[in-house]
Motif scaffolding. Sequence first.
Motif, PDB file in Angstrom:
ATOM      1  N   ASP A  86      51.027  51.195  81.935  1.00  0.00           N
ATOM      2  CA  ASP A  86      51.064  50.247  83.050  1.00  0.00           C
ATOM      3  C   ASP A  86      49.702  49.604  83.274  1.00  0.00           C
ATOM      4  OD1 ASP A  86      49.719  52.436  84.139  1.00  0.00           O
ATOM      5  OD2 ASP A  86      50.788  52.361  86.044  1.00  0.00           O
ATOM      6  N   GLY A  87      48.692  50.085  82.578  1.00  0.00           N
ATOM      7  CA  GLY A  87      47.339  49.552  82.677  1.00  0.00           C
ATOM      8  C   GLY A  87      46.348  50.579  82.173  1.00  0.00           C
ATOM      9  N   SER A 100      40.297  50.393  77.484  1.00  0.00           N
ATOM     10  CA  SER A 100      41.242  50.975  76.515  1.00  0.00           C
ATOM     11  C   SER A 100      40.545  51.605  75.327  1.00  0.00           C
ATOM     12  CB  SER A 100      42.208  49.904  76.006  1.00  0.00           C
ATOM     13  OG  SER A 100      43.054  49.488  77.029  1.00  0.00           O
ATOM     14  N   SER A 101      39.417  51.062  74.936  1.00  0.00           N
ATOM     15  CA  SER A 101      38.704  51.590  73.769  1.00  0.00           C
ATOM     16  C   SER A 101      38.200  53.012  74.003  1.00  0.00           C
ATOM     17  CB  SER A 101      37.531  50.681  73.416  1.00  0.00           C
ATOM     18  OG  SER A 101      36.628  50.603  74.505  1.00  0.00           O
ATOM     19  N   GLN A 102      38.155  53.467  75.258  1.00  0.00           N
ATOM     20  CA  GLN A 102      37.680  54.812  75.566  1.00  0.00           C
ATOM     21  C   GLN A 102      38.809  55.839  75.655  1.00  0.00           C
ATOM     22  OE1 GLN A 102      34.459  52.912  78.520  1.00  0.00           O
ATOM     23  NE2 GLN A 102      34.646  55.134  78.755  1.00  0.00           N
ATOM     24  N   LEU A 103      40.047  55.382  75.729  1.00  0.00           N
ATOM     25  CA  LEU A 103      41.208  56.281  75.742  1.00  0.00           C
ATOM     26  C   LEU A 103      42.055  55.933  74.520  1.00  0.00           C
ATOM     27  CD1 LEU A 103      42.930  58.503  77.042  1.00  0.00           C
ATOM     28  CD2 LEU A 103      44.100  56.688  78.328  1.00  0.00           C
ATOM     29  N   THR A 104      42.026  56.792  73.512  1.00  0.00           N
ATOM     30  CA  THR A 104      42.737  56.532  72.260  1.00  0.00           C
ATOM     31  C   THR A 104      43.675  57.690  71.946  1.00  0.00           C
ATOM     32  OG1 THR A 104      40.925  57.528  71.008  1.00  0.00           O
ATOM     33  CG2 THR A 104      40.842  55.122  71.331  1.00  0.00           C
ATOM     34  N   GLY A 123      48.480  50.298  73.808  1.00  0.00           N
ATOM     35  CA  GLY A 123      48.682  48.879  74.082  1.00  0.00           C
ATOM     36  C   GLY A 123      49.536  48.630  75.302  1.00  0.00           C
ATOM     37  N   THR A 124      49.580  47.381  75.698  1.00  0.00           N
ATOM     38  CA  THR A 124      50.456  46.957  76.783  1.00  0.00           C
ATOM     39  C   THR A 124      51.457  45.977  76.203  1.00  0.00           C
ATOM     40  OG1 THR A 124      48.930  45.182  77.345  1.00  0.00           O
ATOM     41  CG2 THR A 124      48.719  47.234  78.583  1.00  0.00           C
ATOM     42  N   GLY A 125      52.358  45.537  77.009  1.00  0.00           N
ATOM     43  CA  GLY A 125      53.349  44.566  76.566  1.00  0.00           C
ATOM     44  C   GLY A 125      54.702  45.207  76.366  1.00  0.00           C
ATOM     45  N   PRO A 126      55.708  44.383  76.146  1.00  0.00           N
ATOM     46  CA  PRO A 126      57.080  44.890  76.082  1.00  0.00           C
ATOM     47  C   PRO A 126      57.359  45.770  74.861  1.00  0.00           C
ATOM     48  CG  PRO A 126      57.012  42.563  75.502  1.00  0.00           C
ATOM     49  CD  PRO A 126      55.638  42.932  75.978  1.00  0.00           C
ATOM     50  N   THR A 164      54.627  55.335  79.207  1.00  0.00           N
ATOM     51  CA  THR A 164      56.064  55.509  79.042  1.00  0.00           C
ATOM     52  C   THR A 164      56.406  55.541  77.564  1.00  0.00           C
ATOM     53  OG1 THR A 164      56.468  54.326  81.111  1.00  0.00           O
ATOM     54  CG2 THR A 164      58.329  54.560  79.601  1.00  0.00           C
ATOM     55  N   TYR A 165      57.029  56.635  77.124  1.00  0.00           N
ATOM     56  CA  TYR A 165      57.440  56.804  75.734  1.00  0.00           C
ATOM     57  C   TYR A 165      58.890  56.376  75.594  1.00  0.00           C
ATOM     58  CZ  TYR A 165      53.138  59.184  74.617  1.00  0.00           C
ATOM     59  OH  TYR A 165      51.815  59.461  74.393  1.00  0.00           O
ATOM     60  N   THR A 166      59.207  55.666  74.497  1.00  0.00           N
ATOM     61  CA  THR A 166      60.548  55.187  74.239  1.00  0.00           C
ATOM     62  C   THR A 166      60.909  55.481  72.781  1.00  0.00           C
ATOM     63  OG1 THR A 166      60.248  53.384  75.826  1.00  0.00           O
ATOM     64  CG2 THR A 166      62.094  53.185  74.286  1.00  0.00           C
ATOM     65  N   ALA A 167      62.029  56.186  72.579  1.00  0.00           N
ATOM     66  CA  ALA A 167      62.565  56.407  71.243  1.00  0.00           C
ATOM     67  C   ALA A 167      63.748  55.464  71.077  1.00  0.00           C
ATOM     68  CB  ALA A 167      63.009  57.863  71.068  1.00  0.00           C
ATOM     69  N   MET A 168      63.759  54.711  69.957  1.00  0.00           N
ATOM     70  CA  MET A 168      64.801  53.700  69.766  1.00  0.00           C
ATOM     71  C   MET A 168      65.049  53.478  68.279  1.00  0.00           C
ATOM     72  SD  MET A 168      62.610  50.379  70.771  1.00  0.00           S
ATOM     73  CE  MET A 168      60.858  50.665  70.677  1.00  0.00           C
ATOM     74  N   GLN A 169      66.151  52.794  67.992  1.00  0.00           N
ATOM     75  CA  GLN A 169      66.424  52.371  66.624  1.00  0.00           C
ATOM     76  C   GLN A 169      65.563  51.147  66.305  1.00  0.00           C
ATOM     77  OE1 GLN A 169      70.439  51.144  65.911  1.00  0.00           O
ATOM     78  NE2 GLN A 169      70.066  50.698  63.768  1.00  0.00           N
ATOM     79  N   PRO A 170      64.903  51.141  65.146  1.00  0.00           N
ATOM     80  CA  PRO A 170      64.053  49.980  64.806  1.00  0.00           C
ATOM     81  C   PRO A 170      64.867  48.708  64.605  1.00  0.00           C
ATOM     82  CG  PRO A 170      64.035  51.637  63.038  1.00  0.00           C
ATOM     83  CD  PRO A 170      64.897  52.166  64.119  1.00  0.00           C
TER      84      PRO A 170
END
Length: 170
Positions: A86-87, A100-104, A123-126, A164-170
């Motif tokens: 979320d940020g 972000s470069s400090q949390l990998t 990363g962020t984004g959908p 948020t972790y998401t498991a999905m079909q590619p």
Amino acid sequence: MKGKMRKVGLLLGVLGVLVMCMGGAAYGEVERGVTVSANVLPVIRLTVSPDKVDFGSMDPENPSRTVALGATVSSNRYWELTVTKDGDLYNEEENYSIPSSQLTFSVTSSDQRVTSTGSGEFGTGPNGTLVAAGRRGGNIGLTVNYRLVITWDDPPGQYSATHTYTAMQP
């Protein structure tokens, strides 16, 4: 009498043929076909443990710490595991974010059904960031290693973000 005998013989012959036909039908083979079907539903399950990544108290003199997060995927299809945030890690009190470069992260797995693993910044984004991908199977174990590095420029205080972790079909 000859005519009567002939009629009786003919009648007995017809009856004999009828009995043989009926008996043959009663003792013969009969085949019937059936259709067997099943609808196997697509299923992907994900467990993540623990539900909190806690780096505890850190200071710039010991600036780096790694915390492991376990994830398990069970899927009857090929799958991808992604993570979105979320940020950046944010401190409301100071109105400051740790870049972000400090949390990998980096991912490890000894399971041969895992076909690729990711690493780097969250990363962020959908679409999020690819954590791992794999083939069908149950109880496929992964370890996501979070690494945080703080600097003298990061103000003190409590920082947090939601991943948020998401498991999905590619």
